[in-house]
Design an enzyme around this catalytic site. Structure first.
Site, PDB file in Angstrom:
ATOM      1  N   GLU A 113       0.850  -1.197   0.000  1.00 21.63           N
ATOM      2  CA  GLU A 113       0.000   0.000   0.000  1.00 21.63           C
ATOM      3  C   GLU A 113       0.881   1.241   0.000  1.00 21.63           C
ATOM      4  OE1 GLU A 113      -3.421   1.904   2.940  1.00 21.63           O
ATOM      5  OE2 GLU A 113      -3.310  -0.285   2.712  1.00 21.63           O
ATOM      6  N   ASP A 116       0.184   5.386   0.547  1.00 13.96           N
ATOM      7  CA  ASP A 116      -0.919   6.213   1.049  1.00 13.96           C
ATOM      8  C   ASP A 116      -0.665   7.711   1.009  1.00 13.96           C
ATOM      9  OD1 ASP A 116      -2.270   3.925   1.807  1.00 13.96           O
ATOM     10  OD2 ASP A 116      -1.615   4.016   3.890  1.00 13.96           O
ATOM     11  N   GLU A 122      -3.122  10.324   2.927  1.00 19.91           N
ATOM     12  CA  GLU A 122      -4.319  10.505   3.753  1.00 19.91           C
ATOM     13  C   GLU A 122      -4.325  11.942   4.262  1.00 19.91           C
ATOM     14  OE1 GLU A 122      -5.445   6.178   5.554  1.00 19.91           O
ATOM     15  OE2 GLU A 122      -3.936   7.296   6.683  1.00 19.91           O
TER      16      GLU A 122
END
Length: 542
Positions: free
Chosen positions: A356, A358, A360
């Site tokens: 993953e 990310d 955010e």
């Protein structure tokens, strides 16, 4: 006597400086007449230049020097009265079929109707990047300053120091950018009544000839190339143009210009570019993954909104899986009191041992900044967080968030400014995402148990629904699985496959990490008492 001599020297020096400054920018020194003969006239000791057009010929001039990057200012007063069919220009260009070019063109009109200010950028012989404007003043009544700033990061068009257009260097995404061909400055006045005025419907009225435009106060604060290129500026050596961008005031002004005065933008011309209109369409690229009607695809697939209320958030995911690529998304985050909300844009595979990457965006109470949270997981293990506060308000306008993922490194960028690099240290025992295909995901959800100030500030549901906006998705990436012949949703340019940081990129990431980083797992001795991870010791930028 010594003091008197000192004062005399200072006066002589001042006079010398004034003489040099007066001659700097002289049309005699800087320009050659390129066509039109007596229709082009240098006036007032070289300070002014007039171009004329009659039914036999137009006229023009070009700079004696070639330049590679710089700031170019010219004052113009355009053809007054009935200027229909005429085109006055100020532009930069190299030569040849694969030429680069940066254009200001002023398309005349019949008396009482406004000029059309036409801008374009060519690279490697390809243009078709037009934006057009009507002005907030009469450009024939007085002189106004038209400016082209050209550096390795972007091109900025300014009028009276107000930015009207920015063309960023997206070469890494497969968009050619003028960066290696030296260009001369050109200006001309010519007849183009087959297309210039209202698509050619209004023709030149030659009873008004000769038509005349005036130029003055040329300044090239720029890098000369070729013979006699020691000086980098015709007036001074201030090279702030080399990294010039838009500050908050500039972003506000260009937003005003483009909202109030733009009359054409090639980016919105789906009829002219039918293939480009579908590329990056959310209908074509994405599936709504949860939230039902809280996720909405808008404007024929060009925009997507996600909403959150007290019952549910919403999200979407890409139809395709990718193994390496460059992924761009424009976002405008939840405005106002966004405390407790998390907006995301990320790549992920599935399963306990997933990979993953990310972005955010952790909301906050009104007036407090968002926290930009980045992380990398490989084989199910993360704990590699870095967090930032931004140098702009991410809720006021769209900004581009980019993940570059190749076999060498992962680069996080914001408006093409690198904020983090995670290098492949697999050989040193640090897992790196390199074999699991990933989809693109985005979501808006409630995380008030941890997101805002460690969970101390909760979501205020009286402000619901909370809404974030997405647009201009582009995956210039290697698709895997069925229907994976194409390696990009727009083109097959794969410079991302080896993309790293050049000197300018290293300077920019150093600035971001010095001024705007608020957390780095590499420095968290309390959280990692047994010692920092290997990559923290080997990588300058994470």
């Amino acid at each position: 006597m010594a003091k008197s001599n000192s004062n005399l020297c200072a006066v002589v020096l001042l006079i010398s400086i004034l003489i040099v400054a007066a001659s700097a920018g002289s049309f005699y020194d800087d320009m050659d007449i390129s066509f039109g003969g007596e229709r082009a006239k240098i006036l007032n000791g070289g300070q002014d230049l007039s171009l004329s057009l009659d039914q036999y010929s137009g006229s023009g001039f070009q700079s004696k020097h070639e330049y590679l990057f710089g700031r170019f200012d010219m004052q113009l007063k355009l053809v007054p009265g009935n200027s229909a069919g005429t085109v006055t220009t100020f532009y930069l260009s190299s030569q040849g079929a694969g030429h680069d070019e940066i254009d200001f063109e002023f398309l005349g009109n019949s008396t009482g109707n406004p000029y059309t200010i036409h801008t374009n950028v060519y690279s490697q012989g390809k243009g078709n990047k037009e934006q057009q404007f009507h002005l907030w003043f009469d450009p024939t009544a007085a002189f106004h300053t038209y400016t082209i700033v050209w550096n390795s990061l972007r091109i900025i068009f300014l009028i009276d120091n107000i930015p009207v257009r920015v063309f960023n260097n997206n070469d890494a995404a497969g968009v050619p950018f003028p960066k290696s061909q030296p260009m001369r400055v050109y200006a001309s006045l010519w007849n183009a009544d087959d297309w210039a005025t209202q698509g050619g419907r209004v023709k030149t009225d030659w009873t008004n000839a000769p038509f005349t435009a005036l130029y003055r106060k040329f300044n090239a604060n720029a890098k000369k190339v070729g013979p006699n290129s020691v000086s980098t500026s015709s007036i001074n050596d201030n090279q702030s143009w080399s990294t010039q961008g838009l500050d908050a005031a500039g972003r506000n002004r260009i937003r005003w210009v483009q909202t109030k005065h733009m009359i054409y933008n090639y980016c919105n011309d789906h009829k002219r570019f039918p293939n480009a209109a579908s590329a990056g369409s959310f209908y074509d690229e994405m599936d709504i993954s949860f939230g039902g009607e809280r996720a909405k695809i808008l404007n024929g697939g060009q925009d997507l909104s996600l909403s959150l209320d007290q019952y549910s958030g919403s999200g979407f995911q890409s139809k395709h899986e990718y193994l390496f690529g460059r992924f761009d998304m424009q976002l405008k985050l939840v405005p106002g009191n966004s405390a407790g909300t998390v907006t995301t844009f990320y790549l992920s595979s599935q399963g306990a041992g997933h990979d993953e990457i990310d972005f955010e965006f952790l909301g906050n109470s009104t007036g407090n900044p968002y926290t930009i949270h980045t992380n990398v997981y490989s084989q199910g293990k993360g704990n590699k967080e870095q967090q930032f506060h931004l140098w702009f308000d991410p809720t006021a306008a769209f900004h581009t968030y980019t993940i570059v993922w190749n076999s060498l490194r992962i680069i996080f960028l914001i408006d093409n400014i690198p904020v983090r690099v995670f290098n492949n240290n697999d050989a040193a025992g640090v897992p790196f995402p390199k074999s699991q295909p990933m989809r693109v995901y985005a979501s808006l959800w409630n995380a008030d148990d941890w997101a805002t100030q460690g969970g101390r500030v909760k979501t205020d549901w009286t402000n619901a629904p909370f809404t974030a906006l997405y647009r201009k998705f582009n995956a210039n990436a290697k698709k895997v699985g069925p229907n994976s012949v194409s390696t990009s949703s727009i083109n097959d340019h794969q410079s991302w496959s080896t993309q790293g940081l050049d000197a300018a990129g290293r300077n920019r990431i150093r600035w971001v990490q010095t001024k705007h980083m608020i957390y780095n797992y590499c420095n968290d001795r309390k959280r990692f008492p047994n010692g920092i991870s290997v990559e923290c010791k080997t990588s300058r930028f994470l």
